[in-house]
Design a protein around this motif. Structure first.
Motif, PDB file in Angstrom:
ATOM      1  N   VAL A  37       0.842  -1.201   0.000  1.00 31.53           N
ATOM      2  CA  VAL A  37       0.000   0.000   0.000  1.00 31.53           C
ATOM      3  C   VAL A  37       0.879   1.253   0.000  1.00 31.53           C
ATOM      4  O   VAL A  37       0.592   2.225  -0.714  1.00 31.53           O
ATOM      5  N   LEU A  38       1.945   1.235   0.779  1.00 26.38           N
ATOM      6  CA  LEU A  38       2.858   2.375   0.807  1.00 26.38           C
ATOM      7  C   LEU A  38       3.501   2.603  -0.552  1.00 26.38           C
ATOM      8  O   LEU A  38       3.608   3.751  -1.017  1.00 26.38           O
ATOM      9  N   LEU A  43       3.922   5.884  -5.434  1.00 29.31           N
ATOM     10  CA  LEU A  43       4.238   5.741  -6.855  1.00 29.31           C
ATOM     11  C   LEU A  43       4.000   7.026  -7.646  1.00 29.31           C
ATOM     12  O   LEU A  43       4.853   7.414  -8.448  1.00 29.31           O
ATOM     13  N   PRO A  44       2.882   7.739  -7.477  1.00 32.39           N
ATOM     14  CA  PRO A  44       2.720   8.982  -8.252  1.00 32.39           C
ATOM     15  C   PRO A  44       3.738  10.061  -7.858  1.00 32.39           C
ATOM     16  O   PRO A  44       4.122  10.884  -8.683  1.00 32.39           O
ATOM     17  N   ARG A  45       4.153  10.073  -6.629  1.00 36.28           N
ATOM     18  CA  ARG A  45       5.087  11.103  -6.168  1.00 36.28           C
ATOM     19  C   ARG A  45       6.512  10.823  -6.625  1.00 36.28           C
ATOM     20  O   ARG A  45       7.242  11.716  -7.018  1.00 36.28           O
ATOM     21  N   TYR A  46       6.932   9.570  -6.540  1.00 38.90           N
ATOM     22  CA  TYR A  46       8.275   9.181  -6.930  1.00 38.90           C
ATOM     23  C   TYR A  46       8.173   8.222  -8.103  1.00 38.90           C
ATOM     24  O   TYR A  46       7.965   7.024  -7.933  1.00 38.90           O
TER      25      TYR A  46
END
Length: 80
Positions: A37-38, A43-46
């Motif tokens: 989940v983390l 994923l969109p941020r990094y």
């Protein structure tokens, strides 16, 4: 020769019995679920780098033995 009784090591600390190992599965499943989940949350941020995208494609396309042989060939690749 003197016959000595067999030593029962089941009560010693560090001796994992099958019941103790079975108790670890829910903890492991919870950890892996939270980690997944983390990763999805971040994923969109990094964004993934090129070598990570290549690794993901290889995981999807290869079976396990071929994947293990392919990993050393992927220069600069890092595991996720």
């Amino acid at each position: 020769m003197i016959n000595q009784p067999a030593v029962d090591n089941t009560d010693r600390p560090g001796n994992n019995t099958s019941k103790e190992v079975l108790h670890l599965w829910p903890v492991l499943a919870l950890f892996l679920s939270l980690y997944g989940v983390l990763l999805l949350f971040l994923l969109p941020r990094y964004a993934l780098w090129l070598d990570e995208i290549i690794d993901l494609r290889a995981i999807r396309d290869f079976d396990f033995p071929v994947l293990i042989r392919w990993i050393p060939v992927n220069a600069g690749g890092v595991p996720l």
